[in-house]
Design a protein around this motif. Structure first.
Motif, PDB file in Angstrom:
ATOM      1  N   ARG A 138       9.913   8.795 -18.773  1.00 20.13           N
ATOM      2  CA  ARG A 138       9.985   7.361 -19.044  1.00 20.13           C
ATOM      3  C   ARG A 138       8.634   6.787 -19.454  1.00 20.13           C
ATOM      4  NH1 ARG A 138      12.790   6.050 -13.344  1.00 20.13           N
ATOM      5  NH2 ARG A 138      11.211   7.610 -12.821  1.00 20.13           N
ATOM      6  N   MET A 139       7.589   7.194 -18.752  1.00 17.67           N
ATOM      7  CA  MET A 139       6.258   6.641 -18.971  1.00 17.67           C
ATOM      8  C   MET A 139       5.264   7.465 -18.160  1.00 17.67           C
ATOM      9  SD  MET A 139       6.479   3.237 -16.515  1.00 17.67           S
ATOM     10  CE  MET A 139       4.761   2.816 -16.774  1.00 17.67           C
ATOM     11  N   ARG A 140       3.986   7.135 -18.248  1.00 17.99           N
ATOM     12  CA  ARG A 140       2.984   7.812 -17.429  1.00 17.99           C
ATOM     13  C   ARG A 140       3.144   7.350 -15.992  1.00 17.99           C
ATOM     14  NH1 ARG A 140      -2.397   9.941 -17.539  1.00 17.99           N
ATOM     15  NH2 ARG A 140      -2.416  11.151 -15.591  1.00 17.99           N
ATOM     16  N   VAL A 141       3.446   8.305 -15.109  1.00 13.05           N
ATOM     17  CA  VAL A 141       3.695   8.004 -13.706  1.00 13.05           C
ATOM     18  C   VAL A 141       2.876   8.956 -12.834  1.00 13.05           C
ATOM     19  CG1 VAL A 141       5.405   7.908 -11.852  1.00 13.05           C
ATOM     20  CG2 VAL A 141       6.024   7.154 -14.152  1.00 13.05           C
ATOM     21  N   VAL A 142       2.126   8.404 -11.927  1.00 12.05           N
ATOM     22  CA  VAL A 142       1.405   9.187 -10.928  1.00 12.05           C
ATOM     23  C   VAL A 142       2.143   9.043  -9.603  1.00 12.05           C
ATOM     24  CG1 VAL A 142      -0.737   9.405  -9.612  1.00 12.05           C
ATOM     25  CG2 VAL A 142      -0.824   8.929 -12.062  1.00 12.05           C
ATOM     26  N   SER A 143       2.443  10.169  -8.968  1.00  8.80           N
ATOM     27  CA  SER A 143       3.172  10.128  -7.697  1.00  8.80           C
ATOM     28  C   SER A 143       2.274  10.574  -6.558  1.00  8.80           C
ATOM     29  CB  SER A 143       4.408  11.030  -7.756  1.00  8.80           C
ATOM     30  OG  SER A 143       5.095  11.000  -6.516  1.00  8.80           O
ATOM     31  N   VAL A 144       2.304   9.813  -5.479  1.00  7.63           N
ATOM     32  CA  VAL A 144       1.627  10.188  -4.238  1.00  7.63           C
ATOM     33  C   VAL A 144       2.709  10.659  -3.268  1.00  7.63           C
ATOM     34  CG1 VAL A 144       0.095   9.454  -2.388  1.00  7.63           C
ATOM     35  CG2 VAL A 144      -0.155   8.473  -4.680  1.00  7.63           C
ATOM     36  N   ALA A 145       2.790  11.968  -3.073  1.00  8.28           N
ATOM     37  CA  ALA A 145       3.849  12.541  -2.242  1.00  8.28           C
ATOM     38  C   ALA A 145       3.484  12.430  -0.769  1.00  8.28           C
ATOM     39  CB  ALA A 145       4.087  13.994  -2.623  1.00  8.28           C
TER      40      ALA A 145
ATOM     41  N   ASP B 215       0.862  -1.170   0.000  1.00  7.40           N
ATOM     42  CA  ASP B 215       0.000   0.000   0.000  1.00  7.40           C
ATOM     43  C   ASP B 215       0.910   1.236   0.000  1.00  7.40           C
ATOM     44  OD1 ASP B 215       0.856   0.487   2.639  1.00  7.40           O
ATOM     45  OD2 ASP B 215      -0.885  -0.490   3.506  1.00  7.40           O
ATOM     46  N   LEU B 216       0.307   2.416  -0.104  1.00  9.02           N
ATOM     47  CA  LEU B 216       1.106   3.627  -0.277  1.00  9.02           C
ATOM     48  C   LEU B 216       1.932   3.957   0.964  1.00  9.02           C
ATOM     49  CD1 LEU B 216      -1.555   5.810  -2.115  1.00  9.02           C
ATOM     50  CD2 LEU B 216       0.471   4.748  -3.117  1.00  9.02           C
ATOM     51  N   ALA B 217       1.328   3.816   2.141  1.00  8.26           N
ATOM     52  CA  ALA B 217       2.053   4.142   3.365  1.00  8.26           C
ATOM     53  C   ALA B 217       3.261   3.221   3.556  1.00  8.26           C
ATOM     54  CB  ALA B 217       1.119   4.054   4.571  1.00  8.26           C
TER      55      ALA B 217
ATOM     56  N   TYR C 287      16.474   6.751  14.465  1.00  4.03           N
ATOM     57  CA  TYR C 287      15.947   8.049  14.138  1.00  4.03           C
ATOM     58  C   TYR C 287      14.549   7.887  13.560  1.00  4.03           C
ATOM     59  CZ  TYR C 287      20.783   9.492  14.720  1.00  4.03           C
ATOM     60  OH  TYR C 287      22.027   9.721  15.240  1.00  4.03           O
ATOM     61  N   GLY C 288      13.591   8.610  14.133  1.00  4.86           N
ATOM     62  CA  GLY C 288      12.211   8.478  13.709  1.00  4.86           C
ATOM     63  C   GLY C 288      11.755   9.702  12.940  1.00  4.86           C
ATOM     64  N   ALA C 289      10.748   9.532  12.089  1.00  5.73           N
ATOM     65  CA  ALA C 289      10.198  10.627  11.304  1.00  5.73           C
ATOM     66  C   ALA C 289       8.685  10.521  11.285  1.00  5.73           C
ATOM     67  CB  ALA C 289      10.745  10.602   9.881  1.00  5.73           C
ATOM     68  N   HIS C 290       8.006  11.632  11.559  1.00 12.66           N
ATOM     69  CA  HIS C 290       6.561  11.722  11.369  1.00 12.66           C
ATOM     70  C   HIS C 290       6.288  11.642   9.864  1.00 12.66           C
ATOM     71  CE1 HIS C 290       2.519  13.693  11.643  1.00 12.66           C
ATOM     72  NE2 HIS C 290       2.892  14.175  10.487  1.00 12.66           N
ATOM     73  N   LEU C 291       5.324  10.834   9.459  1.00 11.55           N
ATOM     74  CA  LEU C 291       5.053  10.628   8.041  1.00 11.55           C
ATOM     75  C   LEU C 291       3.559  10.754   7.785  1.00 11.55           C
ATOM     76  CD1 LEU C 291       6.380   9.793   5.290  1.00 11.55           C
ATOM     77  CD2 LEU C 291       5.800   7.435   5.895  1.00 11.55           C
ATOM     78  N   GLU C 292       3.193  11.583   6.812  1.00 11.07           N
ATOM     79  CA  GLU C 292       1.793  11.734   6.431  1.00 11.07           C
ATOM     80  C   GLU C 292       1.706  11.982   4.928  1.00 11.07           C
ATOM     81  OE1 GLU C 292       0.318  16.220   6.870  1.00 11.07           O
ATOM     82  OE2 GLU C 292       0.968  15.406   8.810  1.00 11.07           O
ATOM     83  N   GLN C 293       0.553  11.622   4.343  1.00  9.69           N
ATOM     84  CA  GLN C 293       0.359  11.825   2.916  1.00  9.69           C
ATOM     85  C   GLN C 293       0.173  13.306   2.615  1.00  9.69           C
ATOM     86  OE1 GLN C 293      -2.925  10.275  -0.243  1.00  9.69           O
ATOM     87  NE2 GLN C 293      -1.913   8.660   0.963  1.00  9.69           N
ATOM     88  N   LEU C 294       0.792  13.775   1.541  1.00 12.12           N
ATOM     89  CA  LEU C 294       0.775  15.194   1.186  1.00 12.12           C
ATOM     90  C   LEU C 294      -0.211  15.488   0.060  1.00 12.12           C
ATOM     91  CD1 LEU C 294       1.938  18.099   1.316  1.00 12.12           C
ATOM     92  CD2 LEU C 294       3.776  17.317  -0.204  1.00 12.12           C
ATOM     93  N   ALA C 295       0.039  14.975  -1.141  1.00  8.34           N
ATOM     94  CA  ALA C 295      -0.797  15.258  -2.307  1.00  8.34           C
ATOM     95  C   ALA C 295      -0.433  14.292  -3.420  1.00  8.34           C
ATOM     96  CB  ALA C 295      -0.616  16.702  -2.781  1.00  8.34           C
TER      97      ALA C 295
END
Length: 250
Positions: free
Chosen positions: A103-110, A56-58, A85-93
């Motif tokens: 290269r090709m059609r790519v969709v990025s979930v930042a 999955d994305l996360a 070392y820890g990092a807070h992580l959340e979905q952006l856009a």
């Protein structure tokens, strides 16, 4: 219902890109990796990579963060790991311009990752090197031809920086830039670095210590900033600040 034919739709790839921010030497810094492969070989880019078929994305974002930087992600609202070392992580856009990747059609979930001041990260994957640098280095490069980030990563970085700047107004997210125990002065320097403004120390102290659930005294003190011993705090249980910490107009 008519039969569904997957072959009627063109395939495309999904990636995760990471805006990793920290405060170093009183500056808001972003993490970048130098690409070791085409396209944009040798250019700086945000860490990230392709999502695997079983992820999955996360999970993909956390894996890329650890593989390319050595940072371990933890869920928003949960304490950082005791070890490492820890990092807070959340979905952006999500970014899906058809021409964003040659290269090709790519969709990025930042995703946005926030971490306390950290040592130089390790590089992995297709990244030859990794570094922290003030966000202005990437958003306002002296040489657009060679200094600009690869792909559309400058836009993704700008969006991540603005997310961080706006979110610390109404949430306790600023504590993600701090170690587990910190002083009010150290927290103030986080706000100053993220917002790019100077804050009045007395007013700031009154606001943060008077906001219910924001900070919890640990009972300890420190002299690591020099001068008289300063009281240590940890992040409280509040996720939303009431009243909010309004960003000064500049």
């Amino acid at each position: 219902m008519s039969p569904y034919d997957p072959s009627a739709f063109p395939p495309f790839a999904v990636t995760v890109d990471l805006v990793v921010l920290t405060v170093r030497r009183h500056s808001l810094c972003a993490l970048a990796v130098r690409r070791g492969e085409s396209p944009f070989q040798g250019r700086w880019a945000l860490p990230g990579g392709f999502v695997r078929a079983d992820e999955d994305l996360a999970t993909a974002a956390a894996r890329e963060l650890e593989e390319e930087t050595g940072l371990c992600a933890h869920d928003p609202g949960t304490p950082a790991p005791d070890l490492g070392y820890g990092a807070h992580l959340e979905q952006l856009a999500t970014y899906g311009d058809p021409k964003r990747d040659p290269r090709m059609r790519v969709v990025s979930v930042a995703h946005l990752a926030l971490a306390p001041d950290l040592p130089a990260p390790k590089a992995g994957g297709d990244a030859h090197s990794a570094r922290w640098a003030p966000v202005e280095t990437f958003l306002e490069p002296e040489d657009e031809e060679t200094g600009a980030l690869a792909f559309d990563h400058a836009q993704i970085l700008a969006d991540g920086v603005e997310r961080a700047r706006s979110k610390i107004e109404y949430s306790s997210l600023a504590t993600a830039f701090c170690p587990p125990e910190f002083t009010v002065g150290e927290l103030r320097r986080v706000y100053e670095a993220v917002w790019g403004v100077a804050l009045d120390p007395r007013n700031f102290h009154r606001k943060v210590t008077g906001t219910p659930g924001f900070l919890v005294p640990t009972g300890g003190t420190t002299t690591r900033q020099g001068g008289r011993p300063a009281q240590l705090f940890r992040a409280g249980g509040a996720t939303l600040l009431n009243p909010p910490m309004l960003r000064p107009e500049v």
